[in-house]
Design an enzyme around this catalytic site. Sequence first.
Site, PDB file in Angstrom:
ATOM      1  N   ASP A 115      12.457  17.536   8.017  1.00  0.00           N
ATOM      2  CA  ASP A 115      12.116  17.819   6.616  1.00  0.00           C
ATOM      3  C   ASP A 115      11.280  19.088   6.582  1.00  0.00           C
ATOM      4  O   ASP A 115      10.544  19.383   7.527  1.00  0.00           O
ATOM      5  CB  ASP A 115      11.323  16.660   6.012  1.00  0.00           C
ATOM      6  CG  ASP A 115      12.174  15.422   5.778  1.00  0.00           C
ATOM      7  OD1 ASP A 115      13.374  15.578   5.478  1.00  0.00           O
ATOM      8  OD2 ASP A 115      11.637  14.311   5.881  1.00  0.00           O
ATOM      9  N   ASP A 133      18.548  15.655   1.594  1.00  0.00           N
ATOM     10  CA  ASP A 133      17.885  14.755   0.648  1.00  0.00           C
ATOM     11  C   ASP A 133      18.098  15.230  -0.791  1.00  0.00           C
ATOM     12  O   ASP A 133      18.321  14.426  -1.701  1.00  0.00           O
ATOM     13  CB  ASP A 133      16.382  14.687   0.927  1.00  0.00           C
ATOM     14  CG  ASP A 133      16.053  14.143   2.296  1.00  0.00           C
ATOM     15  OD1 ASP A 133      16.856  13.366   2.851  1.00  0.00           O
ATOM     16  OD2 ASP A 133      14.984  14.503   2.824  1.00  0.00           O
TER      17      ASP A 133
END
Length: 159
Positions: A115, A133
């Site tokens: 991330d 995401d």
Amino acid sequence: MRKWLIIAVLVIVFDQITKLLIQSHLQFGEMITLIPGCFSLTLTYNLGAAFSFLANAGGWQRHFFTVLALAVSGFIIYTLRRHHQQTRFALALSLILGGALGNVIDRVAYGHVIDFILVYWKNWYYPAFNVADSAICIGAALLVIDSLARPQHTREKTL
């Protein structure tokens, strides 16, 4: 059907390229502020699912979320074959498919999901996320919009 799979592949490619760029330019935890007070890039690892759900579960979650994402991807491909002519619905499924597989690649290759997008305001921080995401969230929003915009008699026939 082909165009929907191409969209999913483009999501995967963009997701993986951005993750490789971030990994090559940042150390774990390092942050580059792009818009002071609200938007930065930072390299973090997520061992769990959304919002680090089950991140500290001891390792079994990696395999669980990988198998779950592959099963969901299979169902999405099956559903796309049946409903490829429904533009908004198929686009939503394509984005979710690409996002799910983008994160599966990370889990298989690294044991965690990479991330790097960090959105915040003063002392409030949204959990770091990535392109995969984002595609999943946009796809989910499109599914909601599609279900609300679709006439009732066709909603029942979608799945």
